[in-house]
Design a protein around this motif. Structure first.
Motif, PDB file in Angstrom:
ATOM      1  N   ARG A   1      15.054 115.466 165.577  1.00 54.84           N
ATOM      2  CA  ARG A   1      14.791 116.825 165.108  1.00 54.84           C
ATOM      3  C   ARG A   1      14.633 117.818 166.255  1.00 54.84           C
ATOM      4  N   ASN A   2      14.484 117.330 167.461  1.00 51.85           N
ATOM      5  CA  ASN A   2      14.272 118.200 168.612  1.00 51.85           C
ATOM      6  C   ASN A   2      15.520 119.052 168.874  1.00 51.85           C
ATOM      7  N   GLU A   3      15.318 120.390 168.955  1.00 50.52           N
ATOM      8  CA  GLU A   3      16.443 121.306 169.138  1.00 50.52           C
ATOM      9  C   GLU A   3      17.189 121.040 170.446  1.00 50.52           C
ATOM     10  N   LYS A   4      16.438 120.720 171.492  1.00 50.32           N
ATOM     11  CA  LYS A   4      17.080 120.472 172.777  1.00 50.32           C
ATOM     12  C   LYS A   4      18.008 119.264 172.700  1.00 50.32           C
TER      13      LYS A   4
ATOM     14  N   ARG B   1      21.173 120.231 170.776  1.00 51.67           N
ATOM     15  CA  ARG B   1      22.126 120.984 171.607  1.00 51.67           C
ATOM     16  C   ARG B   1      22.843 120.101 172.609  1.00 51.67           C
TER      17      ARG B   1
ATOM     18  N   THR C   1      20.617 124.384 161.385  1.00 54.94           N
ATOM     19  CA  THR C   1      19.947 123.196 160.868  1.00 54.94           C
ATOM     20  C   THR C   1      19.668 123.411 159.389  1.00 54.94           C
TER      21      THR C   1
ATOM     22  N   THR D   1      15.521 119.089 157.884  1.00 52.09           N
ATOM     23  CA  THR D   1      15.009 118.094 158.822  1.00 52.09           C
ATOM     24  C   THR D   1      14.054 117.164 158.100  1.00 52.09           C
TER      25      THR D   1
ATOM     26  N   SER E   1      18.202 115.030 161.139  1.00 51.96           N
ATOM     27  CA  SER E   1      18.493 116.460 161.002  1.00 51.96           C
ATOM     28  C   SER E   1      19.889 116.620 160.408  1.00 51.96           C
TER      29      SER E   1
ATOM     30  N   ILE F   1      22.902 118.934 159.950  1.00 51.88           N
ATOM     31  CA  ILE F   1      23.437 120.048 160.730  1.00 51.88           C
ATOM     32  C   ILE F   1      24.737 120.524 160.097  1.00 51.88           C
TER      33      ILE F   1
END
Length: 510
Positions: free
Chosen positions: A81-84, A87, A111, A114, A118, A120
């Motif tokens: 789930r971490n955005e970094k 990406r 997103t 979650t 996640s 997407i």
């Protein structure tokens, strides 16, 4: 001066432009709107030239969109789930799913949901299409904002808040293309582009009525009764594709129920029988969208008088698009320049960082070796000093600071050699010798062979004429102001003659 935003919708048949100014937070005022047919101006370059003949449109910030047909859309599920992390990995997840190299596209995503994973919704736009669109406008406007995608910006304004019901659908029907944006609970979950538009509907009606294209278009606009939309092959194909998309989204678990609400926009949506057929096919209400009815849009009366919502909705959505992305997808070549620079120099930066780290480690190692060398040398010197101290001061029982203790011993020895101590610093050896010499009885044979002064005790050894002479020497020395007491030690008669060898101790007065 309020900064004006130009929303530019570049369609197949016409340019649609809306000029808006932000008058307060979240509220925009529409101050201009234009529709420029592309066919009447010799193509898109001519239409752009004609549009920007209006000085109000030149030099402002422009927001436009890419055609949805040029974009690859994909639904992905990533195990974090971490955005970094998303990406960093989304490009690898998309690479096997798109028809061109990952280095040739720009990627953006939203997103959807979650949980343990996640969900997407991602889009990949060719860099060439982005550069072409930006180059088309760079000479006419001050700034070109990140590019949107046809249909999505309007859907974001219409359905951005989301509902608890089923899926909401915006259908943007242009002249030859149709974009359908599926939104579930405020999140964009799918975008489809169809080879269908108002022109195909008119051609099908012309064939059904047996008239020419122009006549069929005139009758369609007058809403003359004709065959049902479901009986027109282009409309039937569109309805079938939409149903299959809804079935796919339900099967994948993106929506729990069917379509709850449909809104239409675009010139092709003005055909009333098509809206009625959409309502029957999905058992959902169908409304013509009009973004100008929103409470955060204020419109000048002159613009309101010529307003055509179905034609200008997309341009208005672009002009009033906020800085926050919301559920939209945006592409910026400027962002890619930074990414390219990172890719181009990232490896060199890593090698430079590794070199700096190695240099730092070598410097630390050198400093440590210098410290260890100095420490070993210092330890060796301390050991040598301690050995010398023990050698010349064997009576010392405790060694704390050999150098300081040795210096103190040398100072004490110097004082002793000068006949001084801490209690009588003025008594000197010469003073003692002078008193002994002066007080010795006249005519007495006295020969001193040894003289020591230690701890205020003077010890002399010598020879006298006889025992009486020794006693006489003792009595005379006792008269000295320097001596407190005089004691005769061992007395021995020499073998030859009457001479006596004696020891005598004289204590200095305190």
């Amino acid at each position: 001066m309020t900064d004006k935003i130009l929303g530019l919708d570049i369609g197949e048949d016409a340019l649609k432009a809306v000029l808006a100014a932000r008058i307060m937070k979240g509220v925009h005022r529409v101050v201009g709107a234009s529709i420029v047919p592309i066919g009447e101006t010799g193509g898109l370059p001519g239409a752009l030239q004609k549009l920007f003949e209006n000085p109000e449109y030149r030099g402002c910030t422009c927001v436009t969109a890419l055609p949805a047909r040029n974009i690859s859309f994909r639904n992905l599920a990533l195990p974090f789930r971490n955005e970094k992390k998303i990406r960093q990995t989304i490009a690898f997840a998309l690479e096997p799913l798109i028809h061109c190299g990952i280095d040739d596209v720009l990627i953006d995503y939203v997103t959807v949901r979650t949980a343990e994973t996640s969900e997407i919704f991602a889009a990949a736009a060719p860099k060439s299409a982005v550069r072409e669109r930006l180059a088309m406008l760079e000479k006419q406007v001050r700034v070109t904002a990140p590019l949107d995608i046809d249909g999505i910006t309007a859907a974001s304004r219409l359905f951005g808040k989301g509902t608890e019901g089923g899926c909401e659908l915006l259908i943007d029907i242009g002249a030859t293309r149709t974009v359908a944006a599926f939104v579930h609970r405020g999140s964009l979950i799918q975008v489809r582009d169809f080879d269908f538009g108002g022109r195909q509907t008119t051609e099908a009606l012309a064939e059904s009525w047996g008239v020419g294209f122009a006549e069929a278009e005139r009758r369609k606009r007058r809403e003359q009764t004709g065959p049902a939309a479901a009986d027109l092959p282009p409309c039937a194909s569109l309805l079938a594709e939409l149903k299959r998309t809804v079935d796919f989204l339900s099967w994948r678990g993106h929506i729990e129920r069917g379509i709850s609400r449909i809104q239409t926009t675009g010139g092709g949506s003005l055909y009333q029988p098509l809206r009625e057929e959409l309502s029957r096919a999905f058992s959902a209400p169908v409304f013509p969208a009009d973004l100008a009815e929103s409470s955060d849009i204020v419109m000048d009366p002159a613009v309101r008088a010529q307003w055509q919502p179905a034609i200008l909705n997309q341009a208005l959505a672009l002009a009033t698009r906020g800085h926050k992305r919301g559920m939209g997808l945006r592409f910026s070549e400027q962002d890619e320049k930074f990414k390219d620079a990172y890719v181009r120099f990232g490896g060199k930066l890593r090698w430079a960082a590794a070199g700096l780290l190695l240099f730092a480690l070598l410097g630390l190692t050198d400093a440590y070796l210098d410290y260890r060398s100095a420490d070993v040398r210092n330890t060796r010197l301390k050991n040598e000093i301690t050995a010398l101290f023990k050698r010349y001061n064997p009576e010392a029982k405790r060694i704390v600071d050999p150098l300081s203790q040795m210096k103190a011993g040398m100072m004490e020895a110097r004082k002793v050699s000068q006949g001084m101590d801490e209690t009588r610093p003025r008594v000197r050896v010469l003073d003692v010798l002078r008193d002994i010499s002066a007080l010795a009885p006249t005519g007495t044979e006295l020969l001193l062979s040894s003289f020591t002064l230690e701890n205020n005790i003077v010890t002399i050894r010598g020879q006298a004429g006889n025992f009486d002479a020794v006693d006489a020497i003792k009595r005379e020395l006792a008269k000295s102001k320097l001596f407190g007491s005089v004691t005769i030690g061992a007395t021995t008669l020499l073998k030859q003659g009457e001479q006596v060898e004696f020891d005598m101790q004289l204590s200095l007065k305190r």
